[in-house]
Design a protein around this motif. Structure first.
Motif, PDB file in Angstrom:
ATOM      1  N   ARG A  66      83.822  79.277  84.659  1.00 44.38           N
ATOM      2  CA  ARG A  66      84.058  79.442  83.242  1.00 44.38           C
ATOM      3  C   ARG A  66      84.801  80.746  82.973  1.00 44.38           C
ATOM      4  N   HIS A 119      72.091  66.547  81.819  1.00 44.98           N
ATOM      5  CA  HIS A 119      70.936  67.369  82.135  1.00 44.98           C
ATOM      6  C   HIS A 119      69.752  66.996  81.247  1.00 44.98           C
ATOM      7  N   LYS A 126      75.445  69.488  82.413  1.00 40.77           N
ATOM      8  CA  LYS A 126      75.430  70.602  83.330  1.00 40.77           C
ATOM      9  C   LYS A 126      76.610  70.477  84.293  1.00 40.77           C
ATOM     10  N   ARG A 169      78.218  72.530  87.352  1.00 40.19           N
ATOM     11  CA  ARG A 169      77.817  73.636  88.248  1.00 40.19           C
ATOM     12  C   ARG A 169      76.654  74.385  87.606  1.00 40.19           C
ATOM     13  N   ARG A 170      76.779  75.693  87.370  1.00 45.40           N
ATOM     14  CA  ARG A 170      75.629  76.405  86.814  1.00 45.40           C
ATOM     15  C   ARG A 170      75.685  76.515  85.294  1.00 45.40           C
ATOM     16  N   GLN A 171      76.692  75.934  84.702  1.00 48.71           N
ATOM     17  CA  GLN A 171      76.862  76.090  83.258  1.00 48.71           C
ATOM     18  C   GLN A 171      76.269  74.908  82.491  1.00 48.71           C
ATOM     19  N   GLU A 172      75.336  75.196  81.579  1.00 45.69           N
ATOM     20  CA  GLU A 172      74.815  74.129  80.724  1.00 45.69           C
ATOM     21  C   GLU A 172      75.501  74.214  79.370  1.00 45.69           C
ATOM     22  N   VAL A 173      76.000  73.076  78.892  1.00 47.55           N
ATOM     23  CA  VAL A 173      76.638  73.048  77.580  1.00 47.55           C
ATOM     24  C   VAL A 173      75.965  71.964  76.744  1.00 47.55           C
ATOM     25  N   ALA A 174      75.573  72.311  75.514  1.00 42.46           N
ATOM     26  CA  ALA A 174      74.987  71.315  74.623  1.00 42.46           C
ATOM     27  C   ALA A 174      76.067  70.784  73.699  1.00 42.46           C
ATOM     28  N   LEU A 175      76.174  69.438  73.630  1.00 46.07           N
ATOM     29  CA  LEU A 175      77.197  68.814  72.794  1.00 46.07           C
ATOM     30  C   LEU A 175      76.513  67.964  71.743  1.00 46.07           C
ATOM     31  N   VAL A 226      72.911  67.438  76.711  1.00 47.15           N
ATOM     32  CA  VAL A 226      73.158  68.677  77.452  1.00 47.15           C
ATOM     33  C   VAL A 226      73.786  68.308  78.787  1.00 47.15           C
ATOM     34  N   PHE A 244      85.543  76.225  78.874  1.00 46.97           N
ATOM     35  CA  PHE A 244      84.199  76.291  79.456  1.00 46.97           C
ATOM     36  C   PHE A 244      84.245  75.937  80.944  1.00 46.97           C
ATOM     37  N   ASN A 287      78.973  82.465  87.012  1.00 47.50           N
ATOM     38  CA  ASN A 287      79.679  81.459  86.221  1.00 47.50           C
ATOM     39  C   ASN A 287      81.185  81.588  86.323  1.00 47.50           C
ATOM     40  N   LEU A 346      77.920  70.220  67.235  1.00 44.99           N
ATOM     41  CA  LEU A 346      77.418  71.300  68.082  1.00 44.99           C
ATOM     42  C   LEU A 346      78.199  71.374  69.389  1.00 44.99           C
ATOM     43  N   LEU A 347      78.561  72.576  69.766  1.00 45.51           N
ATOM     44  CA  LEU A 347      79.157  72.815  71.078  1.00 45.51           C
ATOM     45  C   LEU A 347      78.760  74.224  71.454  1.00 45.51           C
ATOM     46  N   ILE A 348      77.754  74.356  72.301  1.00 43.18           N
ATOM     47  CA  ILE A 348      77.254  75.698  72.587  1.00 43.18           C
ATOM     48  C   ILE A 348      76.871  75.788  74.062  1.00 43.18           C
ATOM     49  N   ASP A 349      77.190  76.902  74.699  1.00 45.16           N
ATOM     50  CA  ASP A 349      76.753  77.036  76.086  1.00 45.16           C
ATOM     51  C   ASP A 349      75.366  77.668  76.118  1.00 45.16           C
ATOM     52  N   LEU A 350      74.544  77.165  77.011  1.00 47.44           N
ATOM     53  CA  LEU A 350      73.159  77.599  77.061  1.00 47.44           C
ATOM     54  C   LEU A 350      72.979  78.615  78.180  1.00 47.44           C
TER      55      LEU A 350
END
Ligand SMILES: Nc1nc2c(ncn2[C@@H]2O[C@H](COP(=O)(O)OP(=O)(O)OP(=O)(O)O)[C@@H](O)[C@H]2O)c(=O)[nH]1
Ligand SMILES: [Mg+2]
Lengths: 76, 684
Positions: free
Chosen positions: B108, A44, A55, A57-63, A53, A33, B105, B534-538
């Motif tokens: 990534r 975030h 953040k 840079r521009r990538q948001e990732v939920a963990l 969540v 990622f 992005n 959970l591991l998901i990119d938004l």
């Protein structure tokens, strides 16, 4: 070296450096990622008892919370 | 695979392979626009939506001298999850790769790009989403990037079809990029020992990165250099990105709003009202507007008053029949009332008695009429007529159900689903409900197949592939096939519930939700192990694209009609054959203790169960014609919702989850449906 806290404890809006990821598969996935050990990110959003969540840079990732407890960060 | 499964949407996107054509494979991270590219090049349509994991199967199309392949989104070529396993072999067999990259992005996406370069593929990089890059106030030094990577780079906006021509021209210049010298030496050492594959260097890298599957295929041991190679590659990516990105101006207003909205949808305080509002809106449009106004009109006006009499009159020409005509009028409140009724008997069909037929014509001419036909069943011909044009006739009832009851409802549902899929809400919803889903052994990601299940359980069962572990897939498949009504069924349910009223709607929703939670918890307890976190990119929230939403709604609706119609005809044939042979009566009697005593429903409700075995929505539609009290509506809907998955779903279930699981779910549904249904009947 500063004190490490689990990601699940980081306040919303705070920046941090990821120091250690105690879950091998999450480590490889996050590396892809773009979030590796040593990268800087921002908390975030964090849900009560729920996911964090991040953040980067521009990538948001939920963990998920379980995962966030195994990621050790240094707060900035 | 049975023929009807082949008409499933994702396999619509198949064309004959061009022999000796170049194998062009679209590769990229999830949600970067690969499928949008594929649709353009192949002229076919595969799903394009704004959440990672839309594509779960490889699709194939033809473009000029190329065989084009669309693959599921991956963050790297390896075998960590289903998407990767599905994509891996198509990627390894590529002649040319078109690597689609989200230009906003790069940190990534370039990770995969560099891996593909390390694999020595001939490739072109398409920098997609250049419009979003502009909105973010960013700039990329494309020439510099092209020099650093050593492959042609094309700027594209896939949704606006900008830059596709340039991509096409550059495909001929596809080249092998600049890799890491030291890594290449190691790759070459291994590659020289591998044979019989189109690109030995790619497979050698897989072996170096410790991929068990590829290593086993070549009969060598996987090496353990993954982490080392990954870290080095990550550093290369970071260096490249630092060199090519430039912040030109501040975030545009649109991008700011999308970010804020994205935040609101995740936080429960704002997210919950947003969720409730969306549900309310869907209910208002599909449940109230379409189900009551549109369907109320189409079903009666087109189905019962036009199509059915038309079809039945054709048979009545030469079949003994009794026709009853009710002249209707609307009172001030809009309800229909019978003004006058007349019965006409044609012992030898309408052709044989023209005088009386004229009388009938005159009686109904220019008026609002409802005609009831009673065909004589004394001869075999009479029985055949009933099978095709009787109460449950394959040509009469089926057509009314399909075209005038379901079609408008399905369009309504698919339209909303398409909007939901396209705006980027689903991954955020997944995040918000993660906490709740962990209590039934799933993580937030599972909300995606569950929501898609409201469109079509069969398709959603395939989407369970986007879940990480087999355990989660089992739990999700169980919930889907036990407790989630598909759009067609939900449509009829909504229509019936609006008849029953608001409080009964809530009761029904609560019952089904309780079952869903119960089933999830039970399966979670029974299965060993632990589910993944959970591991998901938004993805960013985006305004859905009208053209894509409409196209998707159209394609899904058509494929639903294609898939469902044969089953509806089959079901109607089955039920009406049972009717003329007396089996239906016997079945109704057999179920009498359950239907009338245990469930407190009219005995005829048992017919719906026969229909429901073929398709649940068909069963639900069967309930539509019964005269039920609100309480009975809730009970019968509970039973039919929890009832066995339709035949198509069962096939997919068998394929995806195996015989044992499929059978457990099928037989379990019988027990669950009647137990819970009875319980509800007692309590209400
Ligand atoms: N703004 C903008 N959106 C785009 C562009 N290209 C694609 N999209 C949107 O990005 C989303 C993802 O597109 P898809 O084609 O489904 O992406 P994919 O790579 O096939 O995704 P997966 O199958 O999930 O891996 C959709 O909502 C598209 O409308 C673009 O150039 N600009
Ligand atoms: Mg796709």
């Amino acid at each position: 070296m500063n004190i490490l806290v689990p990601l699940s404890k980081v306040k919303k809006g705070a920046s941090f450096i990821i120091r250690r990821i105690d879950d091998a598969s999450a480590r490889t996935q996050l590396l892809r990622f773009g979030v590796g050990e040593g990268s800087t990110a921002v908390c975030h959003e964090r849900l009560p008892l729920g996911p964090v969540v991040v953040k980067h840079r521009r990538q948001e990732v939920a963990l998920g919370r379980d995962l966030a407890e195994h990621i050790w960060v240094e707060q900035l | 695979m049975p023929a009807f499964l082949e008409s499933a949407p994702e396999s619509l996107a198949e064309s004959p392979v061009v022999k000796s054509g170049t194998k062009l494979v679209l590769v990229g991270n999830p949600n970067v626009g690969k499928s949008a590219f594929f649709n353009h090049f192949s002229g076919l349509y595969v799903d394009v939506s704004n959440f990672p994991g839309t594509t779960v199967e490889v699709s194939h199309g033809v473009f000029k001298e190329y065989n084009v392949y669309d693959t599921p989104g991956i963050y790297g070529v390896s075998s960590f999850n289903d998407e990767e396993r599905v994509a891996r072999d198509t990627v390894l067999g590529a002649d040319v790769i078109l690597n689609v990259v989200d230009s906003t992005n790069l940190e990534r996406d370039l990770f995969l790009t560099l891996q593909l370069i390390d694999m020595n593929f001939k490739m072109v990089v398409a920098l997609n989403m250049m419009d979003a890059l502009e909105d973010a106030g960013l700039e990329i030094d494309v020439n510099r990037l092209s020099v650093l990577l050593g492959v042609p780079i094309v700027e594209v906006v896939a949704t606006k079809r900008l830059g596709f021509d340039a991509v096409e021209q550059n495909l001929a210049q596809a080249s092998v990029g600049k890799s890491d010298r030291a890594l290449q030496i190691e790759i070459e050492k291994i590659a020289s020992t591998l044979s019989g594959v189109p690109n030995p260097k790619a497979e050698a890298l897989m072996v170096l990165e410790g991929d068990d599957v590829v290593a086993a295929r070549h009969g060598v041991a996987p090496l353990d250099k993954r982490e080392e190679i990954y870290v080095a590659r990550r550093n290369r990516v970071n260096d490249i990105v630092a060199e090519v990105y430039r912040q030109k101006s501040a975030l545009k207003i649109g991008a700011k709003f999308s970010e804020a909205l994205g935040r609101w949808t995740i936080n429960p305080i704002t997210g919950l009202p947003i969720l409730l509002f969306s549900l309310w809106l869907i209910y208002q449009v599909v449940g109230v507007l379409v189900a009551q106004r549109v369907v109320g009109h189409t079903e009666v006006e087109f189905g019962n008053k036009r199509w059915e009499p038309f079809a039945k009159h054709l048979f009545a020409k030469i079949t003994p029949v009794t026709i009853t005509a009710d002249i209707l009028t609307k009172d001030e409140t809009g309800d229909e009332k019978t003004l006058e009724t007349k019965t006409f008997v044609f012992p030898n069909g309408t052709l044989a008695n023209d005088a009386q037929f004229q009388e009938l014509q005159q009686f109904i001419d220019g008026k609002d009429v409802l005609q009831t036909f009673k065909f004589s069943q004394e001869t075999l011909w009479g029985k055949m007529v009933v099978i095709f044009a009787g109460e449950f006739g394959a040509l009469t009832m089926t057509v009314t159900y399909l075209l005038f009851l379901l079609l408008p409802l399905i369009i309504g549902f698919y339209l909303f689903l398409a909007i939901l899929e396209d705006c980027g809400y689903l991954p955020r919803l997944a995040t918000m409900v993660d906490r709740l889903l962990t209590s039934i052994g799933l993580n937030g990601r599972a909300v995606i197949p569950i929501i898609l299940g409201f469109g079509c359980v069969t398709m959603a069962t395939i989407t369970t592939r986007l879940l990480q572990t087999s355990r989660e897939k089992t739990i999700a498949a169980s919930i889907l096939n036990f407790a989630i009504p598909c759009s067609a069924q939900l449509a009829v349910i909504t229509a019936l519930l609006t008849k029953a009223g608001g409080e009964y709607t809530l009761i029904f929703a609560a019952i089904i939700l309780a079952c869903l939670v119960g089933i999830g918890t039970a399966v979670d307890k029974i299965l060993p192990g632990k589910s993944s976190a959970l591991l998901i990119d938004l993805p960013p929230m985006r305004l859905p694209q009208a053209s894509n939403v409409l196209k998707k709604t159209w394609i899904k609706t058509m494929s639903f009609m294609k898939e469902a119609s044969p089953w509806f005809f089959f079901g109607a044939l089955l039920v009406s054959t049972m009717q003329v042979t007396g089996l239906l009566e016997a079945w109704v009697q057999l179920f009498e203790p359950i239907t009338t005593h245990w469930l407190a429903l009219p005995a005829e409700a048992a017919r719906s169960f026969v229909m429901g075995m073929v398709r649940r929505d068909f069963g639900a539609a069967g309930l539509y014609t019964l005269d039920l009290s609100p309480k009975q509506i809730v009970v019968s809907l509970t039973v039919i919702t929890l009832f066995v998955p339709c035949i198509a779903s069962l096939m997919v279930l068998l394929k995806e989850r195996g015989l044992r699981e499929a059978m457990t779910i099928w037989f379990g549904s019988w027990i669950l449906a009647f137990t819970i249904g009875g319980g509800v009947a007692c309590m209400l």
